[in-house]
Design a protein around this motif. Structure first.
Motif, PDB file in Angstrom:
ATOM      1  N   THR A  10       0.818  -1.208   0.000  1.00  0.00           N
ATOM      2  CA  THR A  10       0.000   0.000   0.000  1.00  0.00           C
ATOM      3  C   THR A  10       0.858   1.266   0.000  1.00  0.00           C
ATOM      4  O   THR A  10       0.633   2.171  -0.801  1.00  0.00           O
ATOM      5  N   PHE A  11       1.831   1.331   0.900  1.00  0.00           N
ATOM      6  CA  PHE A  11       2.687   2.514   1.012  1.00  0.00           C
ATOM      7  C   PHE A  11       4.149   2.157   0.764  1.00  0.00           C
ATOM      8  O   PHE A  11       4.590   1.044   1.039  1.00  0.00           O
ATOM      9  N   LEU A  28       2.147   6.744  -1.488  1.00  0.00           N
ATOM     10  CA  LEU A  28       1.428   5.563  -1.971  1.00  0.00           C
ATOM     11  C   LEU A  28       2.298   4.805  -2.963  1.00  0.00           C
ATOM     12  O   LEU A  28       2.975   5.394  -3.809  1.00  0.00           O
ATOM     13  N   ALA A 342      -3.177  -0.647  -2.601  1.00  0.00           N
ATOM     14  CA  ALA A 342      -2.976   0.801  -2.670  1.00  0.00           C
ATOM     15  C   ALA A 342      -4.019   1.464  -3.549  1.00  0.00           C
ATOM     16  O   ALA A 342      -4.421   2.602  -3.323  1.00  0.00           O
ATOM     17  N   TYR A 349     -10.074   5.931   2.097  1.00  0.00           N
ATOM     18  CA  TYR A 349      -9.013   6.660   1.410  1.00  0.00           C
ATOM     19  C   TYR A 349      -9.573   7.589   0.330  1.00  0.00           C
ATOM     20  O   TYR A 349      -8.876   8.465  -0.169  1.00  0.00           O
TER      21      TYR A 349
END
Length: 621
Positions: A10-11, A28, A342, A349
């Motif tokens: 995801t990050f 991201l 992500a 988000y």
């Protein structure tokens, strides 16, 4: 300037050490081209034009292996053995299924080639490799037009001359650009299937890793002056990027190894060297045990395949902040292993995600602050989270907060079960250890997991959300070397063991010298087993055969509850080489003495407001 980078699902996380202090940053991830997120983070940190040393934990090898997206690879072995990787260990995944689905072989039959050059079990010549056969083999490889070749001949760990002959001949084609993986260089150990799969995996994903690292280095050098890149290996040591691509199989647990390196570092600072750790990110959770040192295994797996190179011993499950909650056909709530990743990410988000995730449930319960996510750099959409979790609540015919609590409880139980696998199931009492959490979501779940395992102490490190990136900076340069050396331990002359270990040490020190590493520490070990067993346990080598034998009996009794009156057999020699461990200042609590005035907030399940403290403003005590 030292920059630790960990690419997650995801990050992509950054920890920068500028010589005086640490800075952290997140962007991201860009799964289609991971280097883009790294270059974006470098720009956002304002590092253009700065001399920079990057230490990187990469998921390129892992993702390629798990998604089956390796390159076209030829597998070369001895006559009669081209089906070696297809047959495997003949173990069935579904023991009682009489009509199992056929398993796709790792290498298609047309890409498996056979040749001469066969050694026997004692290193004797069984079949020679003629010049004509070698030339024919080269012609076959040219006709198949592969991007990589894996060479795995029988007993090449005893005599590797034939593998080297084939490698030299293949290096003459494609202008020397063909990626060649040789088993005697990748894994000089017995068990031809495990050695073959490991060698093939190295070739299968190697060109992808090598190309990615070259693109990353090129991208950094556009903006940087004298930028250099090192890569974290699965064993918790780092290696120069220019050397890492040829040893891609050593990077399959690159990111998680960084987290464990940092957890060990933090535990030592806190006087807690016996840790259970869990790294809860966006997609998965990795759990492991640290008993003074990182615990390594040579029996790891990636997807369906065994990987026999040394890697951190951990257990991974599909439970993370982005794990998707759903109601199954039987009306039961399930969480994971599918993840929102992500893109689109959790519903909160605001990037198009519609399904409820663990992160959405935490937000609904007030455990995340919508205006303080990523240190205030990212706002969360509470309404979107409530809508996603509300859809689950509607199907279950319960309230919104009950559904959110249910999602959290199920995710916690998945993680508690994983922690029991690496502690209770190995005869280790978790109540005697400290539970250390990291990953972006770790701190949200650590107390519930500690209670579930009856543990009294938990360690929540500074920079926990980017601890894997921090670990890139705390890990030493190093190598993990091994070589099969079989025989009854009591019958092997002491000087034979010492000479073999000295040869490994000479090889490893020469490799580290190319990276400018000095003050190298060597830690030798032996893989031992009782005569008649198939699997081994590793014990430290002190230079005394009787001490090693007794140490094995004790380790076997601790792990399995008994010891046997059988001869002890030596299988493999292992050597861990490490350079100096980098020292970093870790930002601690505010000791200014100023009174901290907490904020007020509401949490579901607690009547009345609760006090909220910013961690960096807390004072000792």
């Amino acid at each position: 300037m030292l920059l630790g980078v960990d690419t997650g699902g995801t990050f992509t996380n950054f920890v920068l050490f500028d010589g005086a202090s640490l800075r952290v940053h997140k962007v991201l991830s860009t799964p289609h081209a991971p280097e883009q997120a790294i270059l974006q983070g470098v720009r956002e940190l304002g590092l253009e034009g700065e001399p920079l040393q990057v230490v990187h934990g990469s998921t390129v090898a892992t993702n390629a292996a798990l998604q089956g997206k390796g390159v076209r690879t030829v597998f070369i072995t001895n006559h009669g053995l081209k089906d070696l990787l297809t047959l495997g260990r003949q173990a069935r995944r579904e023991l009682y299924n009489l009509q199992p689905h056929p398993v796709t072989p790792p290498v298609p039959a047309e890409l498996c080639l056979e040749t001469g050059g066969r050694s026997g079990a004692h290193g004797e010549l069984v079949e020679a490799l003629s010049d004509e056969e070698l030339a024919q083999l080269v012609e076959q490889v040219i006709a198949l037009k592969p991007e990589a070749v894996a060479i795995n001949l029988l007993f090449s760990f005893l005599d590797d001359r034939f593998e080297k002959q084939i490698e030299a001949a293949l290096n003459e084609i494609q202008g020397g650009e063909l990626f060649i993986s040789r088993s005697s260089a990748i894994l000089p150990e017995y068990k031809e299937y495990e050695r073959g799969i490991t060698t093939w995996l190295n070739a299968w994903v190697g060109p992808l890793v090598e190309g990615y690292l070259q693109r990353l280095e090129a991208g950094l050098k556009v903006d940087q002056t004298g930028a250099s890149v090192s890569v974290m290996q699965s064993s918790g040591n780092t290696i120069e990027a220019s050397l890492a691509g040829r040893q891609a199989v050593h990077m399959l647990l690159s990111g998680p190894a960084g987290g464990l390196s940092a957890a060990k570092h933090m535990g030592a600072l806190a006087g807690r060297e016996h840790l259970l750790t869990f790294d809860m990110g966006g997609t998965s959770t990795d759990v492991a045990l640290i008993d003074g040192e990182l615990q390594l295994t040579s029996e790891g797996r990636i997807g369906p395949w065994p990987v026999a190179v040394p890697m951190v011993d951990m257990h991974t499950i599909g439970a993370g902040g982005g794990s998707i909650a759903r109601v199954d056909a039987g009306g039961l709530l399930q969480v994971g292993p599918e993840s929102a990743g992500a893109v689109p990410g959790p519903a909160c988000y605001g990037k198009g995600g519609l399904e409820a995730t663990v992160t959405d449930a935490n937000l609904v319960l007030g455990r995340l602050r919508p205006d303080a996510f990523l240190g205030g750099e990212m706002s969360l959409d509470v309404a979107a989270a409530e809508q996603a979790v509300g859809a689950i609540a509607e199907k279950l015919e319960i309230g919104l907060h009950e559904a959110a609590e249910g999602i959290i409880k199920i995710a916690n139980e998945h993680m508690a079960r994983a922690l029991r696998v690496i502690s209770v199931q190995r005869g280790i009492d978790p109540r005697q250890m400290t539970l250390a959490c990291f990953g972006g979501a770790g701190g949200l779940h650590v107390c519930a997991l500690a209670e579930a395992l009856g543990m009294n102490q938990a360690l929540v490190p500074i920079h926990g959300g980017v601890l894997s990136a921090l670990g890139m900076l705390t890990a030493p340069r190093g190598r993990q070397l091994s070589r099969t050396h079989q025989g009854l331990l009591a019958d092997i002359p002491l000087n034979e063991i010492e000479e073999a270990l000295a040869s490994l040490q000479q090889e490893g020190e020469a490799s580290l010298a190319l990276e400018g590493v000095t003050n190298i520490t060597a830690s030798p070990g032996l893989d031992l087993r009782y005569k008649g067993q198939s699997y081994t346990l590793n014990v430290a080598w002190s230079g005394d055969i009787s001490e090693a034998s007794e140490a094995f009996h004790l380790v076997h009794q601790e792990r399995y509850g008994h010891r046997l009156e059988l001869p002890v057999e030596l299988v493999n020699l292992r050597l861990r080489l490490r350079g100096p461990t980098p020292e970093l200042p870790i930002n601690t609590m505010d000791e200014s003495g100023e009174k901290v005035v907490p904020e007020q907030g509401m949490l579901h399940g607690i009547n009345g407001p609760v006090e909220i403290y910013q961690r960096d403003k807390l004072r000792p005590g």
